[in-house]
Design a protein around this motif. Structure first.
Motif, short mmCIF file in Angstrom:
data_model
loop_
_atom_site.label_atom_id
_atom_site.label_comp_id
_atom_site.label_asym_id
_atom_site.label_seq_id
_atom_site.Cartn_x
_atom_site.Cartn_y
_atom_site.Cartn_z
N VAL A 1 45.93 42.19 42.77
CA VAL A 1 44.63 42.01 42.12
C VAL A 1 44.06 43.38 41.79
O VAL A 1 44.00 44.26 42.65
N PRO A 2 43.63 43.60 40.54
CA PRO A 2 43.04 44.91 40.17
C PRO A 2 41.83 45.24 41.04
O PRO A 2 41.05 44.35 41.39
N ASP A 3 41.70 46.50 41.38
CA ASP A 3 40.58 46.93 42.23
C ASP A 3 39.24 46.55 41.62
O ASP A 3 38.28 46.24 42.33
N LYS A 4 39.15 46.58 40.28
CA LYS A 4 37.89 46.26 39.61
C LYS A 4 37.40 44.86 39.95
O LYS A 4 36.19 44.62 39.97
N LEU A 5 38.33 43.95 40.18
CA LEU A 5 37.94 42.57 40.47
C LEU A 5 37.40 42.41 41.89
O LEU A 5 36.76 41.41 42.19
N ARG A 6 37.66 43.36 42.73
CA ARG A 6 37.23 43.26 44.14
C ARG A 6 35.87 43.91 44.38
O ARG A 6 35.32 43.79 45.46
N LYS A 7 35.33 44.59 43.39
CA LYS A 7 34.05 45.28 43.55
C LYS A 7 32.91 44.39 43.08
O LYS A 7 32.48 44.44 41.92
N THR B 1 31.21 38.54 40.91
CA THR B 1 32.57 39.06 40.83
C THR B 1 32.84 39.49 39.39
O THR B 1 32.55 38.73 38.46
N PRO B 2 33.34 40.71 39.15
CA PRO B 2 33.67 41.12 37.79
C PRO B 2 34.56 40.09 37.11
O PRO B 2 35.46 39.53 37.73
N SER B 3 34.29 39.84 35.84
CA SER B 3 34.97 38.85 34.98
C SER B 3 34.35 37.46 35.09
O SER B 3 34.76 36.55 34.38
N CYS B 4 33.33 37.29 35.94
CA CYS B 4 32.70 35.98 36.12
C CYS B 4 31.80 35.64 34.93
O CYS B 4 30.98 36.46 34.52
N VAL B 5 31.95 34.43 34.40
CA VAL B 5 31.09 33.93 33.34
C VAL B 5 30.25 32.79 33.92
O VAL B 5 30.79 31.85 34.50
N THR B 6 28.94 32.89 33.76
CA THR B 6 28.02 31.93 34.35
C THR B 6 27.25 31.22 33.25
O THR B 6 26.70 31.85 32.35
N CYS C 1 35.32 38.65 28.77
CA CYS C 1 35.00 39.01 30.15
C CYS C 1 36.26 39.14 31.00
O CYS C 1 36.39 40.06 31.81
N LYS C 2 37.21 38.20 30.83
CA LYS C 2 38.45 38.25 31.61
C LYS C 2 39.27 39.48 31.26
O LYS C 2 39.90 40.08 32.13
N ALA C 3 39.28 39.85 29.98
CA ALA C 3 40.09 40.98 29.54
C ALA C 3 39.50 42.32 29.96
O ALA C 3 40.24 43.30 30.14
N ASN C 4 38.17 42.37 30.13
CA ASN C 4 37.50 43.65 30.36
C ASN C 4 36.80 43.77 31.72
O ASN C 4 36.14 44.78 31.98
N TYR C 5 36.94 42.75 32.57
CA TYR C 5 36.30 42.75 33.90
C TYR C 5 34.78 42.89 33.79
O TYR C 5 34.14 43.55 34.62
N THR C 6 34.23 42.29 32.76
CA THR C 6 32.79 42.30 32.55
C THR C 6 32.21 40.94 32.96
O THR C 6 32.94 39.99 33.20
#
Length: 248
Positions: free
Chosen positions: A21-27, A46-51, A166-171
């Motif tokens: 898992v990329p570190d960005k997703l854990r921050k 969580t980075p990449s989360c869409v609400t 969002c999934k592609a950019n961890y936004t």
């Protein structure tokens, strides 16, 4: 609608335990708003989360998102609040009334490809900060294919584009969805399946002790639990928690 969420060049037969898992997703990113962080299981976004954030007219969806945008900026995030529901002058007057002091980037783009391109420019300028896009609202967007003509399918395509970005950019993206007074929104079930989290904001009309309070509930959260229903008073200076009920 199927989303593009695959890992590229994943070898056939890969054991799930061997996927890194990329570190960005854990921050995870805490908002600083206690009731909002707790509603996400106490861990924040969580980075990449869409609400998807839906609610009845007059419940205070825009006000809550303005407070959230201000809090996220204070927590160190870069936030774009994109609205086509109100003019930016109206938005600024609400910000003044709420006495929000940290602020956020303001936008009013309705074309999704242009909106995401603008977000990429902002991210490139300050790449070290987690990025949040707040959209008010989904029903005002168009996907760039059929002009300004919008319907439930346009909303689906627009939300799919935001989700894949969002999934592609961890936004992160928080998208307001407008519903009728009866609580209905076109394509609501399809949209709910597309996102990682879904929140609802309503007005309490039955329970006398909380009459008129806003009721915030997390109905879906792929990245954590919730377990609370929040009763919030909406006053001149914004939301204040009155009570919470633990469920489940």
């Amino acid at each position: 609608m199927r989303l593009k969420t695959q890992i590229e060049e994943l070898p056939l037969g890969t054991n799930i335990l061997n996927i890194e898992v990329p570190d960005k997703l854990r921050k995870k990113v805490l908002t600083g708003l206690e009731y909002w962080d707790d509603s996400l299981g106490g861990q924040g976004f969580t980075p990449s989360c869409v609400t998807l954030f839906v609610g009845t007219p007059g419940a205070g969806k825009t006000t809550m998102m303005l407070e959230l945008a201000n809090a996220l900026t204070s927590s160190g995030a870069l936030v774009m609040f994109n609205t086509a529901e109100e003019s930016l002058y109206q938005l600024k007057m609400t910000v003044d009334r709420l006495k929000l002091r940290k602020g956020f980037i303001a936008g009013h783009e309705t074309n999704v490809p242009e909106l995401l391109a603008n977000c990429d420019k902002l991210r490139a300028a300050i790449p070290s900060k987690p990025f949040f896009l707040i959209v008010d609202s989904l029903q005002t967007l168009n996907d760039g294919k059929y002009g300004e003509n919008t319907n439930s399918k346009t909303a689906e395509r627009s939300l799919a584009m935001i989700t894949e970005w969002c999934k592609a950019n961890y936004t992160n993206a928080i998208v307001i969805g407008q519903v009728t007074k009866g609580g209905q929104m076109a394509g609501a079930n399809v949209l709910k399946h597309m996102v990682d989290a879904m929140f609802t904001l309503d007005i309490e009309r039955k329970e006398q002790d909380f009459l008129g309070c806003r009721v915030l509930q997390c109905e879906k959260n792929r990245f954590g639990g919730s377990g609370h229903i929040y009763f919030l008073a909406l006053r001149e200076n914004g939301f204040q928690e009155v009570s919470r009920i633990t469920v489940g």
